[in-house]
Scaffold this active site. Structure first.
Site, PDB file in Angstrom:
ATOM      1  CB  CYS A  67      -4.288   2.994   8.214  1.00 19.99           C
ATOM      2  SG  CYS A  67      -3.635   3.633   9.754  1.00 19.99           S
ATOM      3  CB  CYS A 104      -0.856  -0.054   1.371  1.00 22.86           C
ATOM      4  SG  CYS A 104      -2.042  -1.453   1.261  1.00 22.86           S
TER       5      CYS A 104
END
Length: 148
Positions: free
Chosen positions: A139, A114
């Site tokens: 996140c 990511c």
């Protein structure tokens, strides 16, 4: 939980359904477990890191996302008013060790699939979850930033 996610959805399901479930399992739940034993925690968040979500972070706050019934967790953001330049000047001046990925263009470092290096003049958070809209660059560790 990680094994179940991978078995049921595959190793890279977050490219299809977003990063929140994967980050929740790998980052948020383990941190929640640890923070339940503490009265406070210190982050490295800065206002200039993510203009869409972090521009209003205070230096000290009650962490509503990780506080529990009858217990308030204090979240300290001592770098909130520092710029990226301030941080790097301090690192160089005080000879603070840092992750060598920064030297290769990885300005905001997260999980391997990511995170990618950014190009010159790109904002540092453009290297995180680049396949998603820019407004969703958290996140879950700092979920309160999305509701400010």
């Amino acid at each position: 939980a990680v094994e179940d996610l991978v078995r049921n959805k595959g190793l890279f399901s977050f490219f299809e359904d977003g990063h929140q479930e994967c980050c929740g399992i790998r980052k948020v739940k383990p941190l929640r477990k640890k923070l339940a034993t503490l009265d406070g925690w210190i982050t490295g968040q800065r206002k200039d890191q993510s203009p869409g979500t972090r521009q209003d972070i205070p230096v000290i706050e009650v962490d509503a996302g990780f506080s529990g019934p009858g217990k308030q967790l204090i979240k300290y953001n001592p770098l909130a008013n520092w710029s990226s330049s301030d941080v790097w000047n301090y690192i160089r001046m005080m000879e603070v060790p840092y992750n060598s990925l920064h030297d290769r263009g990885f300005i905001s470092i997260g999980c391997e699939p990511c995170t990618r290096a950014v190009l010159p003049n790109q904002h540092e958070r453009e290297g995180r979850w680049w396949w998603e809209e820019a407004t969703h660059k958290e996140c879950g560790l700092h979920a309160g930033n999305l509701t400010r």
